[in-house]
Design a protein around this motif. Structure first.
Motif, PDB file in Angstrom:
ATOM      1  N   GLU A 230      25.489-101.013 -52.992  1.00  0.00           N
ATOM      2  CA  GLU A 230      25.857-100.223 -54.167  1.00  0.00           C
ATOM      3  C   GLU A 230      25.097 -98.893 -54.186  1.00  0.00           C
ATOM      4  N   ILE A 231      23.850 -98.920 -53.774  1.00  0.00           N
ATOM      5  CA  ILE A 231      23.088 -97.670 -53.700  1.00  0.00           C
ATOM      6  C   ILE A 231      23.675 -96.761 -52.631  1.00  0.00           C
ATOM      7  N   ALA A 232      24.041 -97.332 -51.483  1.00  0.00           N
ATOM      8  CA  ALA A 232      24.649 -96.533 -50.421  1.00  0.00           C
ATOM      9  C   ALA A 232      25.934 -95.865 -50.923  1.00  0.00           C
ATOM     10  N   ALA A 233      26.748 -96.622 -51.649  1.00  0.00           N
ATOM     11  CA  ALA A 233      27.977 -96.052 -52.203  1.00  0.00           C
ATOM     12  C   ALA A 233      27.673 -94.948 -53.206  1.00  0.00           C
ATOM     13  N   MET A 234      26.606 -95.118 -54.003  1.00  0.00           N
ATOM     14  CA  MET A 234      26.194 -94.094 -54.962  1.00  0.00           C
ATOM     15  C   MET A 234      25.832 -92.793 -54.243  1.00  0.00           C
ATOM     16  N   LEU A 235      25.138 -92.902 -53.128  1.00  0.00           N
ATOM     17  CA  LEU A 235      24.728 -91.716 -52.382  1.00  0.00           C
ATOM     18  C   LEU A 235      25.943 -90.957 -51.853  1.00  0.00           C
ATOM     19  N   THR A 308       6.983 -86.153 -59.815  1.00  0.00           N
ATOM     20  CA  THR A 308       6.559 -85.770 -61.157  1.00  0.00           C
ATOM     21  C   THR A 308       5.419 -84.766 -61.110  1.00  0.00           C
ATOM     22  N   ALA A 309       4.495 -84.974 -60.178  1.00  0.00           N
ATOM     23  CA  ALA A 309       3.372 -84.046 -60.044  1.00  0.00           C
ATOM     24  C   ALA A 309       3.838 -82.649 -59.672  1.00  0.00           C
ATOM     25  N   LEU A 310       4.962 -82.558 -58.974  1.00  0.00           N
ATOM     26  CA  LEU A 310       5.497 -81.268 -58.552  1.00  0.00           C
ATOM     27  C   LEU A 310       6.457 -80.665 -59.565  1.00  0.00           C
ATOM     28  N   GLY A 311       6.714 -81.397 -60.660  1.00  0.00           N
ATOM     29  CA  GLY A 311       7.679 -80.894 -61.626  1.00  0.00           C
ATOM     30  C   GLY A 311       9.111 -81.176 -61.246  1.00  0.00           C
ATOM     31  N   VAL A 312       9.347 -82.027 -60.255  1.00  0.00           N
ATOM     32  CA  VAL A 312      10.706 -82.395 -59.847  1.00  0.00           C
ATOM     33  C   VAL A 312      11.183 -83.542 -60.733  1.00  0.00           C
ATOM     34  N   PRO A 313      12.323 -83.409 -61.397  1.00  0.00           N
ATOM     35  CA  PRO A 313      12.801 -84.488 -62.268  1.00  0.00           C
ATOM     36  C   PRO A 313      13.235 -85.711 -61.458  1.00  0.00           C
ATOM     37  N   VAL A 314      13.244 -86.857 -62.118  1.00  0.00           N
ATOM     38  CA  VAL A 314      13.363 -88.147 -61.443  1.00  0.00           C
ATOM     39  C   VAL A 314      14.367 -89.038 -62.169  1.00  0.00           C
ATOM     40  N   ILE A 315      15.023 -89.918 -61.408  1.00  0.00           N
ATOM     41  CA  ILE A 315      15.686 -91.087 -61.985  1.00  0.00           C
ATOM     42  C   ILE A 315      15.157 -92.314 -61.252  1.00  0.00           C
ATOM     43  N   ALA A 316      14.565 -93.233 -62.020  1.00  0.00           N
ATOM     44  CA  ALA A 316      14.170 -94.543 -61.498  1.00  0.00           C
ATOM     45  C   ALA A 316      15.308 -95.492 -61.845  1.00  0.00           C
ATOM     46  N   LEU A 317      16.015 -95.959 -60.829  1.00  0.00           N
ATOM     47  CA  LEU A 317      17.238 -96.724 -61.055  1.00  0.00           C
ATOM     48  C   LEU A 317      16.972 -98.025 -61.813  1.00  0.00           C
ATOM     49  N   ASP A 318      17.713 -98.214 -62.895  1.00  0.00           N
ATOM     50  CA  ASP A 318      17.647 -99.482 -63.622  1.00  0.00           C
ATOM     51  C   ASP A 318      18.973-100.236 -63.552  1.00  0.00           C
ATOM     52  N   SER A 319      19.835 -99.843 -62.601  1.00  0.00           N
ATOM     53  CA  SER A 319      21.162-100.453 -62.480  1.00  0.00           C
ATOM     54  C   SER A 319      21.094-101.939 -62.144  1.00  0.00           C
ATOM     55  N   GLY A 335      10.721 -92.786 -69.759  1.00  0.00           N
ATOM     56  CA  GLY A 335      11.873 -91.906 -69.911  1.00  0.00           C
ATOM     57  C   GLY A 335      12.577 -91.607 -68.609  1.00  0.00           C
ATOM     58  N   LEU A 336      12.135 -92.213 -67.505  1.00  0.00           N
ATOM     59  CA  LEU A 336      12.697 -91.916 -66.191  1.00  0.00           C
ATOM     60  C   LEU A 336      13.784 -92.897 -65.771  1.00  0.00           C
ATOM     61  N   LEU A 337      13.909 -94.035 -66.448  1.00  0.00           N
ATOM     62  CA  LEU A 337      14.890 -95.031 -66.057  1.00  0.00           C
ATOM     63  C   LEU A 337      16.307 -94.517 -66.307  1.00  0.00           C
ATOM     64  N   GLY A 338      17.195 -94.780 -65.347  1.00  0.00           N
ATOM     65  CA  GLY A 338      18.577 -94.339 -65.483  1.00  0.00           C
ATOM     66  C   GLY A 338      19.471 -95.041 -64.477  1.00  0.00           C
ATOM     67  N   GLY A 339      20.779 -94.879 -64.631  1.00  0.00           N
ATOM     68  CA  GLY A 339      21.736 -95.591 -63.802  1.00  0.00           C
ATOM     69  C   GLY A 339      22.351 -94.745 -62.703  1.00  0.00           C
ATOM     70  N   ARG A 340      23.238 -95.377 -61.920  1.00  0.00           N
ATOM     71  CA  ARG A 340      23.843 -94.713 -60.770  1.00  0.00           C
ATOM     72  C   ARG A 340      24.743 -93.557 -61.189  1.00  0.00           C
ATOM     73  N   ASN A 341      25.477 -93.703 -62.281  1.00  0.00           N
ATOM     74  CA  ASN A 341      26.351 -92.621 -62.726  1.00  0.00           C
ATOM     75  C   ASN A 341      25.553 -91.377 -63.101  1.00  0.00           C
ATOM     76  N   GLU A 342      24.375 -91.584 -63.644  1.00  0.00           N
ATOM     77  CA  GLU A 342      23.527 -90.440 -64.014  1.00  0.00           C
ATOM     78  C   GLU A 342      23.029 -89.704 -62.775  1.00  0.00           C
ATOM     79  N   VAL A 343      22.810 -90.444 -61.691  1.00  0.00           N
ATOM     80  CA  VAL A 343      22.421 -89.800 -60.434  1.00  0.00           C
ATOM     81  C   VAL A 343      23.561 -88.911 -59.940  1.00  0.00           C
ATOM     82  N   VAL A 344      24.760 -89.453 -59.916  1.00  0.00           N
ATOM     83  CA  VAL A 344      25.916 -88.690 -59.438  1.00  0.00           C
ATOM     84  C   VAL A 344      26.131 -87.447 -60.292  1.00  0.00           C
ATOM     85  N   ALA A 345      25.936 -87.579 -61.602  1.00  0.00           N
ATOM     86  CA  ALA A 345      26.119 -86.441 -62.513  1.00  0.00           C
ATOM     87  C   ALA A 345      24.936 -85.498 -62.518  1.00  0.00           C
ATOM     88  N   GLY A 346      23.838 -85.878 -61.911  1.00  0.00           N
ATOM     89  CA  GLY A 346      22.680 -84.993 -61.851  1.00  0.00           C
ATOM     90  C   GLY A 346      21.855 -84.961 -63.114  1.00  0.00           C
TER      91      GLY A 346
END
Length: 465
Positions: A230-235, A308-319, A335-346
């Motif tokens: 599922e992660i591979a398909a998300m990518l 996070t230390a570099l200021g790069v935003p993150v999604i920690a997958l909770d799918s 506040g970093l947890l998010g799903g696969r659709n949020e990754v695709v949408a940026g």
């Protein structure tokens, strides 16, 4: 005590531990440090070594490779004041037995190459002979101290800043940072106000063009082929959603190389043969990958802290849920947890400030691990620091041989090791199955209210390859 008078040797084998040890010691100004790589099935290749040392003060001349049989003589000749044992638990125990054989015993330091929540029973028991356990957040210190209290293993702990997650904020303009999700459709924009900075600060902090989504792979989580597929398909979806951005799959080993943990379902095998042109693989350092990242996605990799230390935003997958077995409970409240659709949408995000201080972003002044090392070295030199020795194996010589061969693999060519392997491998498999059956209800691994576990970990992750 002057750092120039303290000689420290890090003893390591696997990639993540080499990176951690080099970065940790490289953060101490003036220390006389060396990196000793012991040959095991997990030992880094030359390319992995170069990648692991990126950003540290270590050069090739500061690294020596030795076989296990050479280790005692090398240490006896060099007589370091302290050693950092940087490897998985069985490696640390085996190296500890070598330390026990030395006439001039150094201070023994150990730790973990990234986030260590939940605090695991085995992780602490393998390191109970260390003079100091280095941890990287106030939360970890509390968790390991509570775990030690519950199992009767008390190891002195000290706080360090996660060495490759120093704050190095990049900005676009002096008055604000604008992270607009790479220009992703539907991604929205996040504006974070910043105080104005001087011209010299701006020159040092200008952010390069950031268009990549970086995926930090992990060997152990998620564990099932279906979840990893599922992660591979998300990518693939993320790459197809916007051809102007790259989706970078950050891998840690090339074919034929080893990692600290055994990957059963590699992403290369799960992705289709024909990939979008903007979906690429990277074997470089995480720091290099993050240079062009506008977002990082992972399940529970420490790369989230580095980003996070570099200021790069993150999604920690909770799918796939949030649980200790996914190693992602540390992100609850971030506040970093998010799903696969949020990754695709940026729709990447930044951590909540209230979460940061307790989780890897405490003030630098609170990282006092090196002061503690100096104190321990002074005590050892004065003969006032009793040795914390590795306990003898309960099964006698054949059990000791099993401990050795299980770490060294084919590097152990002794007859006793061959006998121990023939006897020990099936016995260990049977014991592991029995332990898993006893813990079928999940035990503390299923308890979300604590940051530690009391049962063996549920991962099938043999140190032998």
């Amino acid at each position: 005590m002057s750092n120039s008078g303290i000689r420290v040797v890090a003893i390591a084998d696997a990639d993540s531990f080499v990176k951690w040890a080099a970065s940790l010691l490289g953060s101490v100004p003036g220390v006389r440090a060396h990196l000793l790589l012991v040959r095991t099935p997990l030992t880094v290749s030359g390319e992995q070594q170069r990648t692991a040392l990126v950003g540290s003060s270590f050069e090739s001349k500061d690294v020596t490779r030795v076989g296990f049989d050479e280790l005692s003589g090398w240490l006896a000749g060099q007589r370091p004041d302290a050693v950092v044992l940087a490897g998985r638990g069985p490696f640390v125990r085996l190296m500890g037995r070598v330390i026990d054989s030395l006439v001039h015993r150094p201070v023994v330091i150990s730790g973990f190459p990234g986030m260590a929540i939940p605090a695991q029973r085995g992780a602490l028991e393998y390191r109970k002979h260390a003079d100091l356990l280095v941890l990287h957040s106030h939360r970890e210190v509390r968790a390991f101290n509570e775990l030690g209290r519950r199992i009767g293993v008390q190891v002195p702990t000290a706080l360090a800043t996660l060495p490759f997650a120093k704050r190095r904020q990049r900005i676009l303009r002096p008055e604000r940072i604008r992270l607009d999700a790479l220009g992703m459709h539907g991604g929205g924009a996040t504006v974070v106000e910043r105080p104005e900075r001087t011209a010299s600060e701006l020159s040092a902090a200008v952010r390069p063009a950031a268009t990549d989504i970086v995926f930090a792979t992990q060997a152990m989580v998620p564990a099932t082929r279906a979840d990893r597929a599922e992660i591979a398909a998300m990518l693939v979806r993320a790459a197809e959603a916007d051809s102007r951005r790259r989706v970078v799959v950050k891998l840690r080993s090339r074919p034929g190389e080893s990692e600290a943990h055994l990957e059963h379902e590699p992403y290369r095998a799960l992705l289709p043969d024909r990939l979008p042109e903007n979906l690429v693989f990277s074997y470089g350092s995480m720091a290099s990958a993050l240079d062009r990242a506008a977002g990082l996605v992972t399940v529970s990799s420490t790369a989230a802290i580095e980003a996070t230390a570099l200021g790069v935003p993150v999604i920690a997958l909770d799918s796939f849920g949030v649980s200790k077995t996914l190693l992602n409970t540390v992100f609850v409240g971030s506040g970093l947890l998010g799903g696969r659709n949020e990754v695709v949408a940026g729709r990447f995000r930044h951590a909540h400030p209230a979460w940061l201080r307790d989780n890897y972003f405490h003030p630098e002044a609170e990282s006092t691990w090196w002061e503690r090392v100096e104190q321990l070295v002074a005590l050892r030199r004065a003969g006032a620091l009793p040795a914390r020795r590795v306990p003898a194996a309960r099964g006698g010589g054949i059990h000791e041989a099993w401990h050795r061969v299980s770490v060294l693999g084919s590097e152990d060519r002794s007859l006793q090791g061959a006998v121990a392997l023939a006897w020990g491998a099936p016995a260990v498999r049977a014991l592991a199955a029995l332990r898993r059956a006893r813990a079928s209800d999940g035990g503390t691994w299923a308890d979300p209210s604590t940051d530690y576990t009391l049962e063996p970990n549920p991962f099938e992750d043999s140190i032998r390859r």
